[in-house]
Design a protein around this motif. Structure first.
Motif, PDB file in Angstrom:
ATOM      1  N   ARG A 164      -7.223   5.534   4.977  1.00 13.78           N
ATOM      2  CA  ARG A 164      -6.092   4.833   4.373  1.00 13.78           C
ATOM      3  C   ARG A 164      -5.749   5.413   2.999  1.00 13.78           C
ATOM      4  NH1 ARG A 164      -8.399  -1.217   5.747  1.00 13.78           N
ATOM      5  NH2 ARG A 164      -7.876  -1.238   7.963  1.00 13.78           N
TER       6      ARG A 164
ATOM      7  N   TYR B  66      -0.449   3.036  10.666  1.00 12.35           N
ATOM      8  CA  TYR B  66      -0.562   2.611   9.263  1.00 12.35           C
ATOM      9  C   TYR B  66       0.603   3.107   8.414  1.00 12.35           C
ATOM     10  CZ  TYR B  66      -2.890   1.720   4.763  1.00 12.35           C
ATOM     11  OH  TYR B  66      -3.216   1.263   3.512  1.00 12.35           O
ATOM     12  N   ALA B  67       1.049   4.334   8.664  1.00 12.57           N
ATOM     13  CA  ALA B  67       2.175   4.902   7.907  1.00 12.57           C
ATOM     14  C   ALA B  67       3.007   5.778   8.830  1.00 12.57           C
ATOM     15  CB  ALA B  67       1.674   5.699   6.709  1.00 12.57           C
TER      16      ALA B  67
ATOM     17  N   SER C 104      -3.786   1.062  -2.299  1.00 12.35           N
ATOM     18  CA  SER C 104      -4.297   1.268  -0.946  1.00 12.35           C
ATOM     19  C   SER C 104      -5.016  -0.011  -0.529  1.00 12.35           C
ATOM     20  CB  SER C 104      -5.231   2.490  -0.897  1.00 12.35           C
ATOM     21  OG  SER C 104      -5.540   2.824   0.449  1.00 12.35           O
ATOM     22  N   THR C 105      -5.783   0.067   0.552  1.00 15.59           N
ATOM     23  CA  THR C 105      -6.510  -1.113   1.030  1.00 15.59           C
ATOM     24  C   THR C 105      -7.951  -0.752   1.345  1.00 15.59           C
ATOM     25  OG1 THR C 105      -5.656  -0.664   3.255  1.00 15.59           O
ATOM     26  CG2 THR C 105      -4.517  -2.326   1.967  1.00 15.59           C
TER      27      THR C 105
ATOM     28  N   ASP D 133      -2.215   6.831   2.032  1.00 14.82           N
ATOM     29  CA  ASP D 133      -1.485   6.160   0.953  1.00 14.82           C
ATOM     30  C   ASP D 133      -1.221   7.103  -0.218  1.00 14.82           C
ATOM     31  OD1 ASP D 133      -1.140   3.654   2.113  1.00 14.82           O
ATOM     32  OD2 ASP D 133      -3.136   2.985   1.520  1.00 14.82           O
TER      33      ASP D 133
ATOM     34  N   HIS E  97       0.842  -1.194   0.000  1.00  9.33           N
ATOM     35  CA  HIS E  97       0.000   0.000   0.000  1.00  9.33           C
ATOM     36  C   HIS E  97       0.884   1.254   0.000  1.00  9.33           C
ATOM     37  CE1 HIS E  97       0.606   1.152   4.271  1.00  9.33           C
ATOM     38  NE2 HIS E  97       0.650  -0.147   4.514  1.00  9.33           N
TER      39      HIS E  97
ATOM     40  N   GLY F  37      -9.050  -4.895   4.331  1.00 13.38           N
ATOM     41  CA  GLY F  37      -7.621  -5.114   4.186  1.00 13.38           C
ATOM     42  C   GLY F  37      -7.201  -5.636   2.831  1.00 13.38           C
TER      43      GLY F  37
ATOM     44  N   LEU G 236      -5.207   6.990  11.910  1.00 20.47           N
ATOM     45  CA  LEU G 236      -4.553   5.785  11.415  1.00 20.47           C
ATOM     46  C   LEU G 236      -3.061   5.971  11.149  1.00 20.47           C
ATOM     47  CD1 LEU G 236      -7.247   4.602   8.829  1.00 20.47           C
ATOM     48  CD2 LEU G 236      -6.657   3.456  10.974  1.00 20.47           C
ATOM     49  N   GLN G 237      -2.647   7.187  10.820  1.00 23.55           N
ATOM     50  CA  GLN G 237      -1.275   7.430  10.362  1.00 23.55           C
ATOM     51  C   GLN G 237      -0.182   6.897  11.290  1.00 23.55           C
ATOM     52  OE1 GLN G 237       0.799  10.177  11.838  1.00 23.55           O
ATOM     53  NE2 GLN G 237       2.531   9.299  10.672  1.00 23.55           N
TER      54      GLN G 237
END
Length: 275
Positions: free
Chosen positions: A216, A261-262, A123-124, A220, A94, A128, A257-258
């Motif tokens: 997401r 997630y990232a 991305s997702t 992404d 992703h 997922g 989420l960051q």
């Protein structure tokens, strides 16, 4: 039935009038039903008026376009092969860039202020599974005059739709029947020297209100632009998030989420409204 033990809910239910088949309803029941219908109609009218007011306030365009302008419209995302996911999508991580292309946005002189590119990246979805998401990046021609490194600002406009023809990457390319104030906002930000990313955060299936996916896609999109250096920003650039309404939802989820997630993104701030 008015008595109950502590910690247990009441089981009382008010009696309902159940008419026999063929029997006329009492006047009181009919009047009650008419009042409920009038209240429901009033609520719908109020919602319609509110939606119209918001559309005017934010300059929302007609997604379907007018019949007179249909000949000049670009191909919709559903008919444009650029938006199609590659066959090896599952093998990609992703936040990877799939493809990009230059586009022209004449409204508010944006193309004279910045290099505009449409992008497709990985991305997702909420489960997922890998998806191909899209967006538009605006890299200003002018220099950044603020402090430090030029920031990447991800703008999530309120497109709140369940149709791909309302994706910002598509709608911003034509004027529509009303001035597109989303493009005006981008133009003002680009004049300040900010690099701006506008993602189609509802995804390829236009899932409105699905925050986990929207967040997401925003994250992404930023990752794909910075890691590929498609624009002027890189992995060390500060990242800002802004969104309103459905875009506020996407912004809030992206900010939450960051860190997990990232975590490599340098997120410095987020502002969401209308959530």
């Amino acid at each position: 039935q008015g008595r109950h033990r502590m910690g247990q809910p009441f089981n009382y239910r008010p009696a309902r009038f159940v008419p026999q088949r063929g029997a006329a309803l009492p006047a009181a029941v009919l009047n009650s039903r008419h009042r409920k219908r009038r209240r429901a109609t009033s609520r719908l009218q109020a919602l319609a008026c509110g939606a119209a007011a918001i559309a005017v306030m934010f300059g929302a365009t007609s997604c379907s376009g007018s019949s007179s302008a249909s000949a000049t419209l670009p191909r919709s995302p559903a008919a444009d092969p650029f938006y199609r996911a590659p066959s090896d999508l599952a093998a990609l991580s992703h936040g990877e860039m799939i493809r990009s292309r230059p586009v022209s946005i004449s409204a508010y002189g944006v193309s004279k202020l910045a290099t505009v590119q449409t992008l497709l990246f990985t991305s997702t979805d909420p489960h997922g599974r890998p998806i191909a998401a899209s967006g538009t990046v605006f890299t200003p021609h002018g220099a950044w005059t603020g402090r430090g490194t030029r920031p990447m600002l991800a703008v999530q406009p309120p497109y709140d739709s369940t149709g791909a023809q309302c994706m910002p990457s598509y709608v911003m390319r034509f004027a529509g029947e009303q001035p597109n104030l989303d493009v005006n906002v981008v133009a003002n930000l680009v004049r300040e020297g900010r690099e701006v990313l506008v993602t189609d955060y509802e995804g390829p299936r236009s899932l409105f209100g699905v925050g986990a996916q929207a967040g997401r896609i925003v994250v992404d999109g930023v990752t794909a632009v910075e890691s590929s250096r498609l624009g002027g920003s890189g992995p060390d650039s500060p990242v800002e998030l802004w969104g309103y309404s459905g875009g506020g939802l996407a912004t809030a989820w992206a900010a939450e989420l960051q860190p997990v997630y990232a975590p490599s993104l340098r997120l410095v701030g987020a502002a969401e409204g209308g959530v």
